[in-house]
Design a protein around this motif. Structure first.
Motif, PDB file in Angstrom:
ATOM      1  N   GLU A  34      37.502   4.996  11.776  1.00 31.88           N
ATOM      2  CA  GLU A  34      36.840   3.750  11.409  1.00 31.88           C
ATOM      3  C   GLU A  34      37.487   3.088  10.201  1.00 31.88           C
ATOM      4  O   GLU A  34      37.339   1.890   9.993  1.00 31.88           O
ATOM      5  N   ALA A  78      39.652   0.440  11.520  1.00 36.52           N
ATOM      6  CA  ALA A  78      39.058  -0.380  12.589  1.00 36.52           C
ATOM      7  C   ALA A  78      39.205  -1.879  12.346  1.00 36.52           C
ATOM      8  O   ALA A  78      39.117  -2.664  13.282  1.00 36.52           O
ATOM      9  N   ALA A  79      39.454  -2.284  11.111  1.00 32.98           N
ATOM     10  CA  ALA A  79      39.624  -3.703  10.821  1.00 32.98           C
ATOM     11  C   ALA A  79      40.967  -4.226  11.328  1.00 32.98           C
ATOM     12  O   ALA A  79      41.158  -5.426  11.444  1.00 32.98           O
ATOM     13  N   HIS A  80      41.867  -3.324  11.643  1.00 34.06           N
ATOM     14  CA  HIS A  80      43.193  -3.708  12.126  1.00 34.06           C
ATOM     15  C   HIS A  80      43.257  -3.546  13.641  1.00 34.06           C
ATOM     16  O   HIS A  80      42.661  -2.634  14.199  1.00 34.06           O
ATOM     17  N   ALA A  81      43.995  -4.417  14.304  1.00 31.04           N
ATOM     18  CA  ALA A  81      44.094  -4.374  15.772  1.00 31.04           C
ATOM     19  C   ALA A  81      44.528  -2.999  16.289  1.00 31.04           C
ATOM     20  O   ALA A  81      43.916  -2.488  17.225  1.00 31.04           O
ATOM     21  N   GLY A 129      44.013  -0.127  15.034  1.00 28.77           N
ATOM     22  CA  GLY A 129      42.884   0.785  14.860  1.00 28.77           C
ATOM     23  C   GLY A 129      41.820   0.579  15.919  1.00 28.77           C
ATOM     24  O   GLY A 129      41.243   1.535  16.431  1.00 28.77           O
ATOM     25  N   ARG A 130      41.560  -0.683  16.256  1.00 32.31           N
ATOM     26  CA  ARG A 130      40.573  -0.972  17.303  1.00 32.31           C
ATOM     27  C   ARG A 130      41.063  -0.462  18.654  1.00 32.31           C
ATOM     28  O   ARG A 130      40.291   0.100  19.425  1.00 32.31           O
ATOM     29  N   VAL A 131      42.344  -0.640  18.922  1.00 31.47           N
ATOM     30  CA  VAL A 131      42.907  -0.170  20.192  1.00 31.47           C
ATOM     31  C   VAL A 131      42.844   1.347  20.274  1.00 31.47           C
ATOM     32  O   VAL A 131      42.436   1.915  21.287  1.00 31.47           O
ATOM     33  N   SER A 157      40.802   3.342  18.707  1.00 28.57           N
ATOM     34  CA  SER A 157      39.398   3.732  18.839  1.00 28.57           C
ATOM     35  C   SER A 157      38.919   3.547  20.277  1.00 28.57           C
ATOM     36  O   SER A 157      38.244   4.416  20.839  1.00 28.57           O
ATOM     37  N   ARG A 158      39.288   2.419  20.881  1.00 26.41           N
ATOM     38  CA  ARG A 158      38.907   2.159  22.271  1.00 26.41           C
ATOM     39  C   ARG A 158      39.531   3.208  23.202  1.00 26.41           C
ATOM     40  O   ARG A 158      38.870   3.716  24.105  1.00 26.41           O
ATOM     41  N   CYS A 159      40.794   3.529  22.977  1.00 21.23           N
ATOM     42  CA  CYS A 159      41.470   4.535  23.805  1.00 21.23           C
ATOM     43  C   CYS A 159      40.816   5.901  23.653  1.00 21.23           C
ATOM     44  O   CYS A 159      40.617   6.625  24.635  1.00 21.23           O
ATOM     45  N   ARG A 210      37.673   6.545  22.799  1.00 16.49           N
ATOM     46  CA  ARG A 210      36.361   6.524  23.463  1.00 16.49           C
ATOM     47  C   ARG A 210      36.499   6.536  24.990  1.00 16.49           C
ATOM     48  O   ARG A 210      35.716   7.170  25.679  1.00 16.49           O
TER      49      ARG A 210
END
Length: 123
Positions: free
Chosen positions: A80, A83-86, A88-90, A92-94, A96
């Motif tokens: 997390e 998570a503010a960076h693209a 990091g979001r990708v 995290s999504r991968c 999950r």
């Protein structure tokens, strides 16, 4: 307000059950939410889901171990934190998605173990 109370890794919903508590780097997965995301009905017991999700969390952690190692070396304590960076979001999504797929796979294996392999019918 103390720092621990605002820390997402320690702010758990009272009464909620989680799949993965072995490594604070990875996001926690609430079993009730996971059940909904996978579209599971009552034929999958809470115990079956918890066991499958825990196994899936271990599988996902192994799959993403190199990412974790690199990010920890760069000073990040939790996923997390980026998570503010693209990227990091990708990631995290991968993670999950891997957890969901591995849970579904573990539940399929549990189902086969309980009912036995499908019967082969010869003409």
């Amino acid at each position: 307000m103390n720092a621990e109370a605002s820390d997402p890794a320690t702010c758990l919903r009272p009464g909620a059950r989680y799949a993965d508590d072995h490594d604070p780097f990875w996001p926690r997965t609430e079993l009730h939410a996971l059940r909904g995301q996978l579209g599971l009905d009552e034929s999958v017991t809470d115990a079956q889901l918890q066991l499958a999700a825990r196994s899936a969390a271990i599988t996902a952690a192994r799959e993403f171990a190199q990412w974790r190692r690199v990010l920890r070396d760069r000073g990040f304590k939790r996923l997390e934190d980026i998570a503010a960076h693209a990227p990091g979001r990708v990631l995290s999504r991968c993670y999950r998605e891997c957890l969901k797929r591995a849970t579904r796979c573990a539940l399929a294996h549990t189902s086969c173990a309980q009912t036995g392999p499908p019967e082969v019918v010869h003409d």
